[in-house]
Design an enzyme around this catalytic site. Structure first.
Site, PDB file in Angstrom:
ATOM      1  N   TRP A 396       0.794  -1.108  -0.058  1.00 50.31           N
ATOM      2  CA  TRP A 396       0.136  -0.061   0.168  1.00 50.31           C
ATOM      3  C   TRP A 396       0.901   1.334   0.109  1.00 50.31           C
ATOM      4  O   TRP A 396       2.108   1.330   0.284  1.00 50.31           O
ATOM      5  CB  TRP A 396      -1.115   0.124   1.107  1.00 50.31           C
ATOM      6  CG  TRP A 396      -0.398  -0.292   2.578  1.00 50.31           C
ATOM      7  CD1 TRP A 396       0.636   0.038   3.019  1.00 50.31           C
ATOM      8  CD2 TRP A 396      -1.177  -0.301   3.996  1.00 50.31           C
ATOM      9  NE1 TRP A 396       0.948  -0.168   4.403  1.00 50.31           N
ATOM     10  CE2 TRP A 396      -0.420  -0.411   4.748  1.00 50.31           C
ATOM     11  CE3 TRP A 396      -2.763  -0.453   4.033  1.00 50.31           C
ATOM     12  CZ2 TRP A 396      -0.797  -0.616   6.119  1.00 50.31           C
ATOM     13  CZ3 TRP A 396      -3.100  -0.973   5.068  1.00 50.31           C
ATOM     14  CH2 TRP A 396      -2.001  -0.892   6.340  1.00 50.31           C
ATOM     15  N   GLU A 397       0.369   2.318  -0.120  1.00 47.63           N
ATOM     16  CA  GLU A 397       0.693   3.565  -0.351  1.00 47.63           C
ATOM     17  C   GLU A 397       1.845   3.692  -1.540  1.00 47.63           C
ATOM     18  O   GLU A 397       2.666   4.337  -1.881  1.00 47.63           O
ATOM     19  CB  GLU A 397       1.670   4.284   0.570  1.00 47.63           C
ATOM     20  CG  GLU A 397       0.908   3.994   2.260  1.00 47.63           C
ATOM     21  CD  GLU A 397       0.037   5.235   2.465  1.00 47.63           C
ATOM     22  OE1 GLU A 397      -0.312   6.119   1.378  1.00 47.63           O
ATOM     23  OE2 GLU A 397      -0.650   5.466   3.299  1.00 47.63           O
ATOM     24  N   GLY A 398       1.129   2.883  -2.697  1.00 51.91           N
ATOM     25  CA  GLY A 398       2.054   2.668  -3.840  1.00 51.91           C
ATOM     26  C   GLY A 398       3.009   1.526  -3.699  1.00 51.91           C
ATOM     27  O   GLY A 398       3.815   1.607  -2.706  1.00 51.91           O
TER      28      GLY A 398
END
Length: 588
Positions: A396-398
């Site tokens: 997550w968060e890229g």
């Protein structure tokens, strides 16, 4: 006042140790807030760990609201909106300490205080801030961030959720996937397309007509956190809930991506807090566990794991707080600039920290679990849960793959704009590389070899980048393995330099006798990291050249680092590990 350091400038020039912020400079007030957060986790969260893991959301939310009452959820929110209005360093220190408990609860808090609150804080209209920020800052309401869709994860610009203006409302249709806090959030920042192509963000309350929340996902880790899909079936959102107002229609992606910069940075802080706990629990166990008539902490292979964990934590801590100082400096000095400019200034560093932090945490929990042996694989001990919980951070968060691409793409964009004189630096190095003799540049002094090595790694990055650009030109963006290798060199350059600068700053203030362990940590980090740098440099060169040209370039690359002879790693391992074992915690 120290010179303002632009984001990414570490790629082309060195930094004076006096210009970096280090954790040893925390003020008493900052330490007080950190202690409050740490005590809260120990007294309010950990006694309820089992209930949280079993998805007892009533208990979960009750504890969350207690955090709000203590001000722990409104650290970055200005006082006029019900928060504490603290500086960025204080905010990140609190984030670290709030990450020392159970990851499921940490996930709720970090999603709320980061991507759940910051879009409103930085981009909301005054009316929107007045209406919602006090509720978020005090924990009365819980925030969530809704960008990801089934077919729009890493490719966020491909979202399909639509928003159409009908009178006093925006009508939303579509769905979102993997939304953290969804099961109990009160306010969602939802991204949708206006006129089929213009991204915008909307503040959607939980009880909005036409808005429903799907069932909980069954996850491998962070199982006590809430993750649900969202559905919008002609959901009617008041026109005043268009985040930032109509001027931000078509700019929603700028909100999304720049808020993610801070989200990535906060993730690194969470990884730091989690890593410290994993190390502490592991070393306590190794001191207690007896085999062959003595504690297993006395065996060198266990010491190596402990030293490796501590060194990577030290490096992450050095890099995160260096960046915290830079972000605070940017927010102080660039007050006349837009939130976009301030949030994007250190986009490179934020992506670096997200990648490095998540991978440090994974390696730390892996080493920690191994210290427990078979017990580490059982749910009776904390290593199993830490191991499962850590894995999500690389997604997550890229994803880390996307963030590596972002690092190089952002470097290229800043170079084209002239924000980083990368082209000039690479050209200069290209002319000097044939006659460059690294050892001739070696100067006497404390950590002299490590100082020079950082400069040579910087030169190595410039040389390999120049070769790759010359070979692939505009096609470089499609050569993802080469781009990944360049990103990894940049990541390790920043981390190595951050650790070195911290040690040098402490040395200049206290003298060599007081930095025995910091010196050992820095040297061991370089021992661990240099082979990774060289491996990636070789990957770039062999992908870009062939024949006699390749042989020539390889010899030039080798001479930049092969002169460096590391200290005896066994001595470094024992020095670092013995200190950790003695204090039964991360003591640096």
């Amino acid at each position: 006042m120290a010179e303002f350091k632009k984001g990414g400038i570490f790629l082309v020039e060195s930094t004076d140790p006096k210009d970096v912020f280090v954790p040893e400079e925390f003020t008493e007030e900052q330490r007080m807030f950190a202690k409050t957060a740490e005590d809260f986790i120990k007294k309010e969260v950990m006694p309820h760990a089992d209930e949280i893991e079993k998805k007892n959301y009533e208990v979960h939310v009750e504890i969350f609201k207690k955090a709000g009452e203590l001000g722990l959820l409104g650290v970055e929110v200005p006082e006029e909106y019900g928060g504490l209005g603290l500086d960025k360093v204080s905010a990140m220190l609190v984030s670290e300490k709030m990450s020392t408990g159970i990851s499921s609860f940490t996930t709720t808090v970090m999603a709320h205080t980061g991507i759940g609150t910051l879009p409103l804080l930085y981009f909301g209209t005054e009316e929107q801030k007045q209406k919602y920020l006090p509720k978020l800052a005090t924990g009365e309401w819980i925030g969530a961030y809704a960008l990801t869709e089934t077919n729009a994860g890493s490719d966020a610009m491909n979202i399909k959720t639509k928003a159409v203006r009908e009178g006093d409302y925006w009508v939303l249709n579509g769905s979102k996937q993997f939304i953290t806090n969804a099961g109990f959030a009160d306010l969602f920042t939802v991204y949708a397309k206006v006129d089929g192509e213009k991204m915008a963000a909307f503040l959607v309350e939980r009880n909005t007509e036409g808005f429903t929340i799907g069932p909980e996902e069954h996850k491998m880790g962070i199982v006590g956190s809430s993750t649900c899909p969202l559905y919008f079936d002609n959901a009617k959102v008041p026109k005043e809930n268009l985040l930032g107002g109509e001027e931000w229609i078509g700019k929603g992606h700028l909100i999304a991506f720049n808020v993610l910069n801070i989200g990535r940075y906060k993730l690194a802080m969470g990884a730091l807090g989690g890593s410290k706990v994993a190390l502490e629990e592991a070393v306590k166990y190794t001191n207690q566990r007896q085999q062959f008539g003595r504690p297993i902490s006395s065996f060198d292979m266990i010491k190596e794991k402990i030293a490796r964990m501590a060194t990577r934590i030290w490096a992450l801590e050095s890099a995160t707080y260096r960046t915290a100082g830079m972000i605070e400096d940017a927010f102080q000095r660039l007050q006349d600039r837009s939130p976009i400019d301030r949030l994007s200034e250190y986009a490179i560093e934020c992506s670096i920290l997200k990648v490095y932090g998540s991978e440090v945490l994974d390696r730390v929990v892996d080493d920690a679990l191994q210290c427990y042996g078979g017990y580490g694989y059982t749910e009776e001990y904390p290593a199993a849960r830490a191991y499962r919980d850590a894995r999500i951070n690389r997604i997550w968060e890229g994803t880390n793959e996307i963030n590596r691409l972002v690092i190089v793409a952002t470097i290229a964009r800043k170079a084209e704009k002239g924000d980083i004189p990368l082209i000039q630096a690479a050209t200069k190095v290209g002319k000097e590389i044939l006659t460059l003799m690294p050892q001739a540049l070696l100067k006497p002094g404390f950590l002299a070899e490590e100082r020079l090595l950082v400069d040579m790694v910087r030169t190595l990055l410039l040389v390999t980048s120049g070769i790759a650009v010359q070979k692939f030109k505009d096609r470089l963006r499609d050569e993802q393995i080469v781009v990944e290798a360049l990103a990894d060199i940049a990541i390790n350059l920043f981390v190595m330099e951050s650790a070195l600068l911290r040690t040098l700053k402490l040395y200049e203030e206290f003298g060599e006798d007081k930095v025995k362990y910091q010196k050992a940590l820095t040297k061991y980090l370089f021992y661990l990291t240099l082979p990774i740098v060289n491996h990636n440099a070789v990957k770039v060169i062999t992908s870009s050249e062939s024949g006699d040209t390749l042989r020539t370039q390889m010899s030039l690359i080798r001479k930049l680092t092969r002169w460096y002879i590391p200290d005896n790693p066994v001595t470094l391992i024992r020095t670092i590990a013995d200190k950790v074992i003695e204090e039964e915690k991360y003591p640096f």
